[in-house]
Design a protein around this motif. Structure first.
Motif, PDB file in Angstrom:
ATOM      1  N   ALA A 138       0.857  -1.187   0.000  1.00 26.17           N
ATOM      2  CA  ALA A 138       0.000   0.000   0.000  1.00 26.17           C
ATOM      3  C   ALA A 138       0.892   1.235   0.000  1.00 26.17           C
ATOM      4  CB  ALA A 138      -0.915   0.004   1.227  1.00 26.17           C
ATOM      5  N   GLY A 139       0.768   2.038  -1.025  1.00 27.81           N
ATOM      6  CA  GLY A 139       1.579   3.241  -1.147  1.00 27.81           C
ATOM      7  C   GLY A 139       0.909   4.457  -0.538  1.00 27.81           C
ATOM      8  N   LYS A 140       1.503   5.607  -0.815  1.00 27.91           N
ATOM      9  CA  LYS A 140       1.020   6.864  -0.247  1.00 27.91           C
ATOM     10  C   LYS A 140      -0.412   7.162  -0.677  1.00 27.91           C
ATOM     11  CE  LYS A 140       2.225  11.746   0.240  1.00 27.91           C
ATOM     12  NZ  LYS A 140       3.152  12.840  -0.151  1.00 27.91           N
ATOM     13  N   ASN A 141      -0.805   6.696  -1.858  1.00 30.02           N
ATOM     14  CA  ASN A 141      -2.176   6.931  -2.318  1.00 30.02           C
ATOM     15  C   ASN A 141      -3.209   6.278  -1.417  1.00 30.02           C
ATOM     16  OD1 ASN A 141      -1.225   4.351  -3.308  1.00 30.02           O
ATOM     17  ND2 ASN A 141      -3.054   4.258  -4.593  1.00 30.02           N
ATOM     18  N   VAL A 142      -2.793   5.234  -0.664  1.00 32.34           N
ATOM     19  CA  VAL A 142      -3.696   4.545   0.265  1.00 32.34           C
ATOM     20  C   VAL A 142      -3.450   4.983   1.706  1.00 32.34           C
ATOM     21  CG1 VAL A 142      -4.322   2.285   1.242  1.00 32.34           C
ATOM     22  CG2 VAL A 142      -3.990   2.534  -1.228  1.00 32.34           C
ATOM     23  N   PHE A 150      10.040   3.193   2.026  1.00 28.74           N
ATOM     24  CA  PHE A 150       9.722   3.172   0.598  1.00 28.74           C
ATOM     25  C   PHE A 150       9.345   4.538   0.031  1.00 28.74           C
ATOM     26  CE2 PHE A 150       8.615  -1.112   2.254  1.00 28.74           C
ATOM     27  CZ  PHE A 150       9.599  -1.826   1.590  1.00 28.74           C
ATOM     28  N   GLY A 151       9.402   5.558   0.861  1.00 30.46           N
ATOM     29  CA  GLY A 151       9.193   6.914   0.389  1.00 30.46           C
ATOM     30  C   GLY A 151       7.809   7.147  -0.177  1.00 30.46           C
ATOM     31  N   GLU A 152       7.762   7.756  -1.372  1.00 28.38           N
ATOM     32  CA  GLU A 152       6.503   8.155  -1.998  1.00 28.38           C
ATOM     33  C   GLU A 152       5.931   7.062  -2.907  1.00 28.38           C
ATOM     34  OE1 GLU A 152       5.341  11.600  -1.581  1.00 28.38           O
ATOM     35  OE2 GLU A 152       6.839  11.434   0.017  1.00 28.38           O
ATOM     36  N   ARG A 153       6.546   5.890  -2.931  1.00 26.11           N
ATOM     37  CA  ARG A 153       6.167   4.865  -3.893  1.00 26.11           C
ATOM     38  C   ARG A 153       4.743   4.377  -3.678  1.00 26.11           C
ATOM     39  NH1 ARG A 153      11.002   0.940  -5.730  1.00 26.11           N
ATOM     40  NH2 ARG A 153       9.311   0.436  -7.160  1.00 26.11           N
ATOM     41  N   ASN A 154       4.069   4.118  -4.776  1.00 32.23           N
ATOM     42  CA  ASN A 154       2.745   3.496  -4.746  1.00 32.23           C
ATOM     43  C   ASN A 154       2.775   2.051  -5.225  1.00 32.23           C
ATOM     44  OD1 ASN A 154       1.418   5.772  -3.771  1.00 32.23           O
ATOM     45  ND2 ASN A 154       1.071   6.598  -5.816  1.00 32.23           N
ATOM     46  N   PHE A 155       3.909   1.603  -5.785  1.00 32.52           N
ATOM     47  CA  PHE A 155       4.060   0.239  -6.282  1.00 32.52           C
ATOM     48  C   PHE A 155       5.391  -0.328  -5.821  1.00 32.52           C
ATOM     49  CE2 PHE A 155       0.962   2.001  -9.165  1.00 32.52           C
ATOM     50  CZ  PHE A 155       0.138   0.935  -9.478  1.00 32.52           C
TER      51      PHE A 155
END
Length: 294
Positions: A138-142, A150-155
């Protein structure tokens, strides 16, 4: 609760998860109804049989009984860590029999390996009460915030989803239709919770499984890595107490990365839930037996 476990053997935390479940099985907190070995080589079969005999428990174990595989599924250091483990090949009950074994049973499944087994299970119309999988991202979008690792990663590529990519896709497609409860104990949370040698308490073990768990964890932290994320053990914790984590309801999604498929999630009404945070200190205590489920 009745629990069926599908696990691989390459990473130590799958073995620790099995010992963790065997401990709680022996003290009556769960009923471990069976084990499936992923990928199911004869060397793996021997290792699982060794573990069960070491803790004096008889649990039905199933395997594809693969005679050879390009990649070894049992690491070399196991033969040093596990006193009495010998290099043998062993046939277990063939996996083709597990589906009849589980038919009409009420049970939960926990997955530490690929999604090959649960894919085959649901294809046959056998739907567990819930499936808990160590995997997903689950990335920042979630989560709504940057991840410390993992920083700003979404994948991100995740091992369990990629070990049998086609099985993962088919399993998720069936879940999308049937909507059985699916819980993903995700990489973005697991990698932020690590255990060190000093976290392990000095206690008198209640069971042989607990004794072996603590002994092997100490060896690993002394000789292999000084700290370890116990991914699959954390997934086992979710079987007992969902409130140890904060969850978001999502739709797992993927994209093709440079080397591997990469996984992410999008919010949606799916009956799929992914961890976005965890109670780090309590998770560490429970996974080292500094605290136990009562």
């Amino acid at each position: 609760m009745n629990v069926f476990v599908s696990l691989e053997t390459w990473d130590i935390d799958d073995t620790l998860m099995l010992l963790f479940l065997l401990h709680y099985h022996e003290i009556g907190k769960l009923n471990l109804v069976g084990i499936e070995v992923d990928s199911g080589t004869l060397e793996q079969n021997n290792f699982i049989d060794f573990i069960l005999k070491k803790v004096n428990l008889s649990i039905p174990a199933f395997s594809r009984n693969l005679k050879s595989l390009e990649k070894r599924e049992v690491p070399e250091y196991y033969y040093e860590f596990f006193e009495g483990l010998e290099r043998k090949e062993l046939f277990l009950t063939d996996r083709s029999e597990v589906f009849e074994f589980l038919k009409n049973k009420n049970f939960k499944v926990i997955v530490g390996g690929s999604l090959n087994f649960v894919r085959e299970l649901v294809k046959r119309g056998i739907f567990p009460e819930e499936v808990v999988i160590q995997g997903g991202f689950a990335g920042k979008n979630v989560t709504g915030k940057s991840n410390p690792k993992f920083g700003e990663r979404n994948f991100k590529a995740t091992f369990n989803f990629n070990k049998d990519f086609e099985a993962t896709l088919e399993f998720l497609e069936i879940q999308k239709e049937v909507r059985f409860p699916l819980y993903l104990v995700s990489k973005n949370v697991n990698h932020l919770i690590t255990v060190k040698l000093e976290d392990i308490p000095q206690i008198t073990p209640k069971t042989k499984a607990q004794e072996l768990y603590l002994s092997i964890l100490r060896k690993y932290l002394s000789e292999v890595r000084s700290e370890k994320s116990l991914h699959d053990v954390y997934a086992a914790l979710a079987l007992f107490d969902k409130s140890l984590f904060r969850w978001e309801e999502v739709r797992p999604v993927f994209r093709i990365g440079r080397h591997h498929p990469e996984w992410g999630a999008e919010k949606g009404k799916t009956n799929v839930f992914i961890t976005v945070e965890g109670d780090k200190e309590r998770i560490k205590r429970l996974s080292t037996f500094a605290e136990e489920f009562s």
